[in-house]
Design a protein around this motif. Structure first.
Motif, PDB file in Angstrom:
ATOM      1  N   GLN A 184       0.817  -1.217   0.000  1.00  0.00           N
ATOM      2  CA  GLN A 184       0.000   0.000   0.000  1.00  0.00           C
ATOM      3  C   GLN A 184       0.850   1.267   0.000  1.00  0.00           C
ATOM      4  OE1 GLN A 184      -3.281   0.435  -0.500  1.00  0.00           O
ATOM      5  NE2 GLN A 184      -3.301  -1.752  -0.878  1.00  0.00           N
ATOM      6  N   ALA A 185       2.039   1.196   0.548  1.00  0.00           N
ATOM      7  CA  ALA A 185       2.931   2.355   0.580  1.00  0.00           C
ATOM      8  C   ALA A 185       3.727   2.507  -0.713  1.00  0.00           C
ATOM      9  CB  ALA A 185       3.904   2.237   1.757  1.00  0.00           C
ATOM     10  N   SER A 186       3.587   1.559  -1.627  1.00  0.00           N
ATOM     11  CA  SER A 186       4.399   1.615  -2.840  1.00  0.00           C
ATOM     12  C   SER A 186       3.549   1.614  -4.110  1.00  0.00           C
ATOM     13  CB  SER A 186       5.405   0.455  -2.860  1.00  0.00           C
ATOM     14  OG  SER A 186       4.748  -0.808  -2.808  1.00  0.00           O
ATOM     15  N   VAL A 187       2.940   0.505  -4.439  1.00  0.00           N
ATOM     16  CA  VAL A 187       2.289   0.360  -5.745  1.00  0.00           C
ATOM     17  C   VAL A 187       1.210   1.418  -5.987  1.00  0.00           C
ATOM     18  CG1 VAL A 187       0.955  -1.170  -7.243  1.00  0.00           C
ATOM     19  CG2 VAL A 187       2.920  -2.069  -5.966  1.00  0.00           C
ATOM     20  N   PRO A 188       0.222   1.601  -5.120  1.00  0.00           N
ATOM     21  CA  PRO A 188      -0.803   2.610  -5.412  1.00  0.00           C
ATOM     22  C   PRO A 188      -0.241   4.034  -5.495  1.00  0.00           C
ATOM     23  CG  PRO A 188      -1.570   1.123  -3.691  1.00  0.00           C
ATOM     24  CD  PRO A 188      -0.113   0.827  -3.913  1.00  0.00           C
ATOM     25  N   VAL A 189       0.738   4.340  -4.665  1.00  0.00           N
ATOM     26  CA  VAL A 189       1.339   5.681  -4.652  1.00  0.00           C
ATOM     27  C   VAL A 189       2.067   5.947  -5.964  1.00  0.00           C
ATOM     28  CG1 VAL A 189       3.055   7.150  -3.511  1.00  0.00           C
ATOM     29  CG2 VAL A 189       1.560   5.683  -2.138  1.00  0.00           C
ATOM     30  N   ILE A 190       2.911   5.015  -6.364  1.00  0.00           N
ATOM     31  CA  ILE A 190       3.690   5.181  -7.589  1.00  0.00           C
ATOM     32  C   ILE A 190       2.768   5.164  -8.804  1.00  0.00           C
ATOM     33  CG2 ILE A 190       5.465   4.141  -9.054  1.00  0.00           C
ATOM     34  CD1 ILE A 190       6.835   3.201  -6.418  1.00  0.00           C
TER      35      ILE A 190
END
Length: 162
Positions: A3-9
């Motif tokens: 959640q801290a990586s894929v959706p943000v990027i």
């Protein structure tokens, strides 16, 4: 970690593609070739807009692949137009969509080791994401935004954030 990586990027790359679209429209409205934007630089010793986008997508797909313990797809780095750069972003997002949460979640302590030229890097998964991947993705997307803005494209913070 997922959640801290894929959706943000993914969101930031989507926004980047949208502002590139505004850059293409701007070039058409002003009667010049969008390739001029792709080749623009903030200063002579910085990479051009096209390379900023190549690095942002490489960092995204490579960083997430390392966290997931898989190989990233290889791209040729031969884009010279805004539509080609948008296609590269779309391919990166398509790859990101293939990564499942369970491939990344729990990788906080995973050892991440890699080399760039003569420099060796070692991180835990969490430090790699927070101290390397996200800052690099944001840096290169911000630089691309700044290049478009400097060249007169009517974009603002709302476009950057989506």
């Amino acid at each position: 970690m997922y959640q801290a990586s894929v959706p943000v990027i993914k969101k930031m790359l989507t926004n980047l593609s949208a502002i590139l679209g505004k850059g293409k429209a701007y070039a058409q409205a002003k009667g010049f070739d969008g390739v001029n934007l792709v080749q623009s630089r903030l200063i002579a010793d910085m990479f051009a807009l096209g390379v900023q986008i190549q690095i942002a997508t490489d960092m995204s797909k490579g960083g997430l692949a390392r966290l997931a313990g898989i190989e990233p797809p290889k791209f040729e780095n031969d884009e010279t137009t805004i539509p080609q750069l948008q296609a590269r972003i779309a391919k990166t997002i398509e790859f990101m969509d293939s990564i499942r949460a369970e491939q990344i979640d729990g990788c906080e302590a995973r050892e991440i080791k890699f080399a760039i030229r003569d420099n060796q890097f070692e991180f835990t998964g969490q430090a790699y994401l927070l101290e390397w991947v996200l800052p690099n993705v944001f840096f290169h997307i911000t630089t691309a935004y700044n290049l478009l803005r400097q060249n007169g494209v009517d974009i603002g913070k709302r476009d950057f954030l989506g």
